[in-house]
Design a protein around this motif. Structure first.
Motif, PDB file in Angstrom:
ATOM      1  N   ALA A 151       0.820  -1.208   0.000  1.00 53.05           N
ATOM      2  CA  ALA A 151       0.000   0.000   0.000  1.00 53.05           C
ATOM      3  C   ALA A 151       0.857   1.264   0.000  1.00 53.05           C
ATOM      4  O   ALA A 151       0.591   2.221  -0.738  1.00 53.05           O
ATOM      5  N   MET A 152       1.909   1.275   0.813  1.00 53.61           N
ATOM      6  CA  MET A 152       2.724   2.472   0.958  1.00 53.61           C
ATOM      7  C   MET A 152       3.615   2.739  -0.251  1.00 53.61           C
ATOM      8  O   MET A 152       4.139   3.842  -0.399  1.00 53.61           O
ATOM      9  N   LEU A 153       3.789   1.752  -1.118  1.00 47.12           N
ATOM     10  CA  LEU A 153       4.577   1.989  -2.319  1.00 47.12           C
ATOM     11  C   LEU A 153       3.903   2.984  -3.253  1.00 47.12           C
ATOM     12  O   LEU A 153       4.502   3.439  -4.232  1.00 47.12           O
ATOM     13  N   PHE A 154       2.660   3.332  -2.953  1.00 50.05           N
ATOM     14  CA  PHE A 154       1.987   4.370  -3.744  1.00 50.05           C
ATOM     15  C   PHE A 154       2.781   5.672  -3.716  1.00 50.05           C
ATOM     16  O   PHE A 154       2.833   6.394  -4.727  1.00 50.05           O
ATOM     17  N   ILE A 155       3.407   5.974  -2.585  1.00 51.55           N
ATOM     18  CA  ILE A 155       4.105   7.255  -2.444  1.00 51.55           C
ATOM     19  C   ILE A 155       5.283   7.376  -3.405  1.00 51.55           C
ATOM     20  O   ILE A 155       5.351   8.334  -4.185  1.00 51.55           O
ATOM     21  N   PRO A 156       6.254   6.430  -3.396  1.00 47.81           N
ATOM     22  CA  PRO A 156       7.341   6.565  -4.375  1.00 47.81           C
ATOM     23  C   PRO A 156       6.858   6.429  -5.818  1.00 47.81           C
ATOM     24  O   PRO A 156       7.400   7.068  -6.724  1.00 47.81           O
ATOM     25  N   ASN A 157       5.835   5.621  -6.044  1.00 49.87           N
ATOM     26  CA  ASN A 157       5.299   5.506  -7.402  1.00 49.87           C
ATOM     27  C   ASN A 157       4.676   6.825  -7.854  1.00 49.87           C
ATOM     28  O   ASN A 157       4.792   7.219  -9.020  1.00 49.87           O
ATOM     29  N   TRP A 158       4.025   7.519  -6.910  1.00 48.72           N
ATOM     30  CA  TRP A 158       3.444   8.828  -7.218  1.00 48.72           C
ATOM     31  C   TRP A 158       4.540   9.816  -7.582  1.00 48.72           C
ATOM     32  O   TRP A 158       4.389  10.605  -8.524  1.00 48.72           O
ATOM     33  N   LEU A 159       5.652   9.773  -6.863  1.00 46.72           N
ATOM     34  CA  LEU A 159       6.770  10.661  -7.168  1.00 46.72           C
ATOM     35  C   LEU A 159       7.361  10.338  -8.535  1.00 46.72           C
ATOM     36  O   LEU A 159       7.795  11.236  -9.264  1.00 46.72           O
ATOM     37  N   GLY A 160       7.362   9.055  -8.880  1.00 45.49           N
ATOM     38  CA  GLY A 160       7.819   8.679 -10.215  1.00 45.49           C
ATOM     39  C   GLY A 160       6.908   9.259 -11.286  1.00 45.49           C
ATOM     40  O   GLY A 160       7.373   9.710 -12.342  1.00 45.49           O
ATOM     41  N   GLY A 161       5.617   9.264 -11.024  1.00 48.40           N
ATOM     42  CA  GLY A 161       4.676   9.877 -11.952  1.00 48.40           C
ATOM     43  C   GLY A 161       4.905  11.368 -12.094  1.00 48.40           C
ATOM     44  O   GLY A 161       4.745  11.938 -13.179  1.00 48.40           O
ATOM     45  N   LEU A 162       5.293  12.015 -10.998  1.00 48.64           N
ATOM     46  CA  LEU A 162       5.602  13.446 -11.048  1.00 48.64           C
ATOM     47  C   LEU A 162       6.776  13.710 -11.991  1.00 48.64           C
ATOM     48  O   LEU A 162       6.760  14.670 -12.764  1.00 48.64           O
ATOM     49  N   MET A 163       7.784  12.841 -11.940  1.00 52.30           N
ATOM     50  CA  MET A 163       8.937  13.010 -12.822  1.00 52.30           C
ATOM     51  C   MET A 163       8.549  12.831 -14.285  1.00 52.30           C
ATOM     52  O   MET A 163       9.040  13.534 -15.166  1.00 52.30           O
ATOM     53  N   ILE A 164       7.649  11.886 -14.547  1.00 54.14           N
ATOM     54  CA  ILE A 164       7.171  11.686 -15.913  1.00 54.14           C
ATOM     55  C   ILE A 164       6.445  12.937 -16.407  1.00 54.14           C
ATOM     56  O   ILE A 164       6.617  13.375 -17.548  1.00 54.14           O
ATOM     57  N   THR A 165       5.644  13.531 -15.530  1.00 55.44           N
ATOM     58  CA  THR A 165       4.935  14.755 -15.895  1.00 55.44           C
ATOM     59  C   THR A 165       5.912  15.897 -16.145  1.00 55.44           C
ATOM     60  O   THR A 165       5.696  16.727 -17.040  1.00 55.44           O
TER      61      THR A 165
END
Length: 208
Positions: A129-143
């Motif tokens: 569940a908590m891996l959402f946070i680093p994955n979200w940050l990865g999405g920010l880099m893609i954006t």
């Protein structure tokens, strides 16, 4: 030739950094909008109503599968430059239109991954569940990387500023200028990438 290129780059660096600033602004605003909308969709996706859940699933699929470049041109074309609010004229700048268009990707990403994370959390799988946070940050880099397309609709971000510099100095410096822009993006993204990797390792160890 090298000396001339370095002089040109040094002279225009403040101008190019101003463009990079707008990349960051667009990225943060698009991610904020996408996270808010995606969070609402993630909660709605948990609805016991199959009609609502399937409808939200379809909307999320649209956000995830429509090219951001297409949405960028739609936003630039369909969103007016000004809105009349009871006699008060509100201008809508190109960078705001770009942010709205680029918010589609983080919206779809957040909706899907937050929904999954909530389900994992309910099942007691804290690590997953908590891996959402680093994955979200990865999405920010893609954006952030995708924000370079905003120059196509008139936003003076880094790539747009590079084109302005090339128009002012001549195509002789085209390659050095674009390489310099690449280095600026790398200097911004690489530390974030390292931090992201460290965060993933930390969270994997903490919730092992």
């Amino acid at each position: 030739m090298i000396g001339d290129s370095l002089e040109v780059l040094w002279t225009w660096t403040p101008f190019l950094l101003e463009g990079l600033y707008w990349n960051v602004v667009i990225t943060l605003l698009a991610t904020m909008l996408g996270t808010c909308v995606g969070g609402v969709l993630a909660v709605l996706h948990l609805s016991p109503s199959r009609f609502i859940a399937r409808g939200v699933g379809f909307v999320v699929s649209v956000f995830r599968n429509v090219p951001s470049l297409v949405l960028l041109f739609y936003a630039a074309t369909l969103i007016p430059n000004q809105i009349d609010l009871g006699g008060t004229i509100v201008n809508i700048p190109d960078w705001l239109k770009a942010s709205i268009a680029l918010a589609a990707s983080p919206t779809g990403f957040t909706a899907l991954n937050l929904h999954t994370s909530i389900l994992y959390w309910r099942q007691g799988q804290r690590r997953a569940a908590m891996l959402f946070i680093p994955n979200w940050l990865g999405g920010l880099m893609i954006t952030l990387l995708a924000s370079s397309t905003a120059s196509l609709v008139g936003v003076s971000e880094l790539v747009g500023q590079c084109n302005t510099v090339i128009a002012a100095t001549g195509t002789t410096y085209l390659v050095p200028i674009y390489v310099y822009a690449l280095c600026l993006f790398f200097a911004l993204c690489y530390p974030l990438s390292l931090a992201l990797g460290g965060l993933k390792r930390h969270m994997a160890a903490k919730y092992a």
